[in-house]
Design a protein around this motif. Sequence first.
Motif, PDB file in Angstrom:
ATOM      1  N   ARG A 192     -12.531  11.058  14.484  1.00 42.13           N
ATOM      2  CA  ARG A 192     -12.828  12.127  13.520  1.00 42.13           C
ATOM      3  C   ARG A 192     -13.204  11.544  12.162  1.00 42.13           C
ATOM      4  O   ARG A 192     -14.145  12.021  11.512  1.00 42.13           O
ATOM      5  CB  ARG A 192     -11.615  13.052  13.394  1.00 42.13           C
ATOM      6  N   LEU A 193     -12.496  10.513  11.726  1.00 39.60           N
ATOM      7  CA  LEU A 193     -12.818   9.872  10.456  1.00 39.60           C
ATOM      8  C   LEU A 193     -14.190   9.196  10.509  1.00 39.60           C
ATOM      9  O   LEU A 193     -14.981   9.265   9.553  1.00 39.60           O
ATOM     10  CB  LEU A 193     -11.733   8.856  10.094  1.00 39.60           C
ATOM     11  N   GLY A 212       0.833  -1.188   0.000  1.00 42.60           N
ATOM     12  CA  GLY A 212       0.000   0.000   0.000  1.00 42.60           C
ATOM     13  C   GLY A 212       0.869   1.240   0.000  1.00 42.60           C
ATOM     14  O   GLY A 212       1.760   1.374  -0.817  1.00 42.60           O
ATOM     15  N   GLY A 213       0.610   2.134   0.973  1.00 39.94           N
ATOM     16  CA  GLY A 213       1.354   3.386   1.032  1.00 39.94           C
ATOM     17  C   GLY A 213       0.459   4.529   0.619  1.00 39.94           C
ATOM     18  O   GLY A 213      -0.515   4.848   1.277  1.00 39.94           O
ATOM     19  N   TYR A 214       0.766   5.154  -0.488  1.00 41.14           N
ATOM     20  CA  TYR A 214      -0.083   6.192  -1.071  1.00 41.14           C
ATOM     21  C   TYR A 214       0.238   6.281  -2.548  1.00 41.14           C
ATOM     22  O   TYR A 214       1.385   6.095  -2.950  1.00 41.14           O
ATOM     23  CB  TYR A 214       0.153   7.561  -0.408  1.00 41.14           C
ATOM     24  N   GLY A 215      -0.765   6.573  -3.359  1.00 40.59           N
ATOM     25  CA  GLY A 215      -0.521   6.782  -4.785  1.00 40.59           C
ATOM     26  C   GLY A 215      -1.662   6.371  -5.684  1.00 40.59           C
ATOM     27  O   GLY A 215      -1.776   6.861  -6.805  1.00 40.59           O
ATOM     28  N   ALA A 216      -2.526   5.459  -5.234  1.00 37.12           N
ATOM     29  CA  ALA A 216      -3.594   4.967  -6.091  1.00 37.12           C
ATOM     30  C   ALA A 216      -4.575   6.070  -6.476  1.00 37.12           C
ATOM     31  O   ALA A 216      -5.092   6.097  -7.592  1.00 37.12           O
ATOM     32  CB  ALA A 216      -4.333   3.820  -5.396  1.00 37.12           C
ATOM     33  N   THR A 217      -4.827   7.001  -5.566  1.00 37.87           N
ATOM     34  CA  THR A 217      -5.768   8.088  -5.856  1.00 37.87           C
ATOM     35  C   THR A 217      -5.323   8.907  -7.061  1.00 37.87           C
ATOM     36  O   THR A 217      -6.154   9.386  -7.840  1.00 37.87           O
ATOM     37  CB  THR A 217      -5.909   9.004  -4.622  1.00 37.87           C
ATOM     38  N   THR A 246     -24.820  -5.662   1.320  1.00 35.14           N
ATOM     39  CA  THR A 246     -23.610  -5.661   0.500  1.00 35.14           C
ATOM     40  C   THR A 246     -22.382  -5.482   1.388  1.00 35.14           C
ATOM     41  O   THR A 246     -22.298  -4.512   2.162  1.00 35.14           O
ATOM     42  CB  THR A 246     -23.662  -4.522  -0.532  1.00 35.14           C
ATOM     43  N   LEU A 247     -21.430  -6.395   1.275  1.00 42.73           N
ATOM     44  CA  LEU A 247     -20.185  -6.319   2.045  1.00 42.73           C
ATOM     45  C   LEU A 247     -19.218  -5.392   1.311  1.00 42.73           C
ATOM     46  O   LEU A 247     -18.934  -5.588   0.127  1.00 42.73           O
ATOM     47  CB  LEU A 247     -19.586  -7.713   2.190  1.00 42.73           C
ATOM     48  N   TRP A 248     -18.728  -4.385   2.039  1.00 47.13           N
ATOM     49  CA  TRP A 248     -17.807  -3.430   1.411  1.00 47.13           C
ATOM     50  C   TRP A 248     -17.021  -2.704   2.490  1.00 47.13           C
ATOM     51  O   TRP A 248     -17.331  -2.806   3.668  1.00 47.13           O
ATOM     52  CB  TRP A 248     -18.575  -2.420   0.543  1.00 47.13           C
ATOM     53  N   GLY A 249     -15.975  -1.988   2.078  1.00 48.18           N
ATOM     54  CA  GLY A 249     -15.197  -1.220   3.033  1.00 48.18           C
ATOM     55  C   GLY A 249     -13.717  -1.280   2.750  1.00 48.18           C
ATOM     56  O   GLY A 249     -13.284  -1.463   1.614  1.00 48.18           O
ATOM     57  N   GLY A 250     -12.931  -1.121   3.815  1.00 52.77           N
ATOM     58  CA  GLY A 250     -11.483  -1.132   3.676  1.00 52.77           C
ATOM     59  C   GLY A 250     -10.842  -0.139   4.623  1.00 52.77           C
ATOM     60  O   GLY A 250     -11.295   0.057   5.753  1.00 52.77           O
ATOM     61  N   ASN A 251      -9.800   0.511   4.154  1.00 52.02           N
ATOM     62  CA  ASN A 251      -9.048   1.440   4.973  1.00 52.02           C
ATOM     63  C   ASN A 251      -9.876   2.691   5.254  1.00 52.02           C
ATOM     64  O   ASN A 251     -10.394   3.334   4.339  1.00 52.02           O
ATOM     65  CB  ASN A 251      -7.745   1.810   4.261  1.00 52.02           C
ATOM     66  N   LEU A 252     -10.020   3.037   6.521  1.00 52.33           N
ATOM     67  CA  LEU A 252     -10.906   4.121   6.919  1.00 52.33           C
ATOM     68  C   LEU A 252     -10.470   5.457   6.333  1.00 52.33           C
ATOM     69  O   LEU A 252     -11.300   6.241   5.841  1.00 52.33           O
ATOM     70  CB  LEU A 252     -10.951   4.192   8.450  1.00 52.33           C
ATOM     71  N   ALA A 253      -9.191   5.766   6.380  1.00 55.52           N
ATOM     72  CA  ALA A 253      -8.716   7.039   5.838  1.00 55.52           C
ATOM     73  C   ALA A 253      -8.982   7.143   4.344  1.00 55.52           C
ATOM     74  O   ALA A 253      -9.345   8.215   3.831  1.00 55.52           O
ATOM     75  CB  ALA A 253      -7.226   7.210   6.127  1.00 55.52           C
ATOM     76  N   MET A 254      -8.814   6.033   3.622  1.00 48.29           N
ATOM     77  CA  MET A 254      -9.067   6.055   2.179  1.00 48.29           C
ATOM     78  C   MET A 254     -10.552   6.198   1.875  1.00 48.29           C
ATOM     79  O   MET A 254     -10.942   6.895   0.927  1.00 48.29           O
ATOM     80  CB  MET A 254      -8.513   4.792   1.531  1.00 48.29           C
ATOM     81  N   PHE A 290     -17.050  -2.622   6.542  1.00 44.08           N
ATOM     82  CA  PHE A 290     -15.924  -2.964   7.402  1.00 44.08           C
ATOM     83  C   PHE A 290     -14.834  -1.906   7.263  1.00 44.08           C
ATOM     84  O   PHE A 290     -14.611  -1.352   6.176  1.00 44.08           O
ATOM     85  CB  PHE A 290     -15.383  -4.367   7.104  1.00 44.08           C
ATOM     86  N   VAL A 291     -14.160  -1.597   8.375  1.00 41.92           N
ATOM     87  CA  VAL A 291     -13.135  -0.554   8.380  1.00 41.92           C
ATOM     88  C   VAL A 291     -11.922  -1.004   9.184  1.00 41.92           C
ATOM     89  O   VAL A 291     -12.027  -1.815  10.105  1.00 41.92           O
ATOM     90  CB  VAL A 291     -13.673   0.777   8.966  1.00 41.92           C
ATOM     91  N   GLU A 292     -10.769  -0.487   8.814  1.00 38.85           N
ATOM     92  CA  GLU A 292      -9.509  -0.724   9.518  1.00 38.85           C
ATOM     93  C   GLU A 292      -8.593   0.455   9.249  1.00 38.85           C
ATOM     94  O   GLU A 292      -8.835   1.233   8.331  1.00 38.85           O
ATOM     95  CB  GLU A 292      -8.861  -2.023   9.042  1.00 38.85           C
ATOM     96  N   ASP A 293      -7.507   0.552  10.011  1.00 42.44           N
ATOM     97  CA  ASP A 293      -6.506   1.572   9.718  1.00 42.44           C
ATOM     98  C   ASP A 293      -5.248   1.287  10.523  1.00 42.44           C
ATOM     99  O   ASP A 293      -5.220   0.368  11.357  1.00 42.44           O
ATOM    100  CB  ASP A 293      -7.033   2.979  10.011  1.00 42.44           C
ATOM    101  N   VAL A 294      -4.218   2.067  10.264  1.00 42.31           N
ATOM    102  CA  VAL A 294      -2.943   1.867  10.933  1.00 42.31           C
ATOM    103  C   VAL A 294      -2.323   3.226  11.248  1.00 42.31           C
ATOM    104  O   VAL A 294      -2.404   4.168  10.446  1.00 42.31           O
ATOM    105  CB  VAL A 294      -1.985   1.029  10.054  1.00 42.31           C
ATOM    106  N   GLY A 295      -1.726   3.331  12.440  1.00 39.44           N
ATOM    107  CA  GLY A 295      -0.959   4.509  12.786  1.00 39.44           C
ATOM    108  C   GLY A 295      -1.779   5.753  13.090  1.00 39.44           C
ATOM    109  O   GLY A 295      -1.211   6.852  13.184  1.00 39.44           O
ATOM    110  N   GLU A 296      -3.091   5.617  13.260  1.00 39.45           N
ATOM    111  CA  GLU A 296      -3.936   6.758  13.582  1.00 39.45           C
ATOM    112  C   GLU A 296      -4.242   6.749  15.078  1.00 39.45           C
ATOM    113  O   GLU A 296      -4.754   5.761  15.597  1.00 39.45           O
ATOM    114  CB  GLU A 296      -5.250   6.699  12.804  1.00 39.45           C
ATOM    115  N   PRO A 297      -3.957   7.822  15.793  1.00 40.07           N
ATOM    116  CA  PRO A 297      -4.339   7.863  17.212  1.00 40.07           C
ATOM    117  C   PRO A 297      -5.857   7.850  17.351  1.00 40.07           C
ATOM    118  O   PRO A 297      -6.587   8.182  16.413  1.00 40.07           O
ATOM    119  CB  PRO A 297      -3.722   9.172  17.711  1.00 40.07           C
ATOM    120  N   PRO A 298      -6.357   7.459  18.504  1.00 43.40           N
ATOM    121  CA  PRO A 298      -7.807   7.275  18.656  1.00 43.40           C
ATOM    122  C   PRO A 298      -8.651   8.481  18.273  1.00 43.40           C
ATOM    123  O   PRO A 298      -9.694   8.331  17.632  1.00 43.40           O
ATOM    124  CB  PRO A 298      -7.946   6.942  20.140  1.00 43.40           C
TER     125      PRO A 298
END
Length: 319
Positions: free
Chosen positions: A212-213, A74-79, A172-180, A199-207
Amino acid sequence: MPTIRLIAPSGYPHDAQAMQRGVKRLRAAGCTVEGLAVLERQEGRFAGADAERAADLAALAEPPAPDIALAIRGGYGATRLLERLDLSALGRRLAEVGTLLVGHSDFTALQLALYARSGLVTYAGPMLGADFGAQTPSPFTWTHFWATISQPEVALAWPTRADTPPVRTEGTLWGGNLAMLCSLLGTDYFPRIDGGLLFVEDVGEPPYRVERLLYQLHLSGVLRRQRALLIGRFSNCRPTPYDAGYDLDAVIGQLRRICGVPVVEGLPFGHEADKFTLPFGTPAWLVVEDGTARLGFAGHPRLASPWRPEPVGIVAARC
């Protein structure tokens, strides 16, 4: 034997050894792995120029089609690629040939956009480097990946909070990275899904930033249109000293009070070793009772011929 084509729509392969371990493991399992050139590319923080990365995705619509297109990381760049792609045509072609797109994290942007423009069902699942190329790969992730993309019906289960109210629903099942997810809200690349299981998940985000997301999804009306919210892994989600103990449990408690839909915790999905492989966009059912959540789905795209390679522990030992 499935053919896997590597794609790199986001960050460059910063851990070359992990990438090579992943390739070796997949080959040892009997897979044909192509697209290795993406492992050699870097432009800044990206795995090649925007035009190169978009061309890799567009080429998936050209014969011969791979069985699986697997994101390397991952990382960043797909957008940055969304405006460069004919997403409607790409989605239709991939559905016709049966290529399965697999990834998570930043890959969520492509999944959202492809579903919004074409209704293409993709997979939130493992990636080459962090999962298949891990020093100690997860047998859980390996087994669930191959089972999910081979079987016509899948039933998953995990322990959740004992005080979670009973749930029996479908959508419908959908979701992914919360920030994205939040990054594409309000754009033409964000699908409108009513009655979904999000469904949602994320990494490195403080609570507080997770909250906020989630408030962004709430205030935009996305949450109240869902049948349930499934909370995956929030890795490295640590309060700062200023937070005075306001942790992820407090965030989830607040979410339960405001969102108006069932909130189910503990889903094994995210930036951790053990993860389910989940189809983005397929009909699914959810039952929660007595501290256990059960999720099932059918009709998802899968390999033309079922493939159940040796367990990852054996494969890893041969690398």
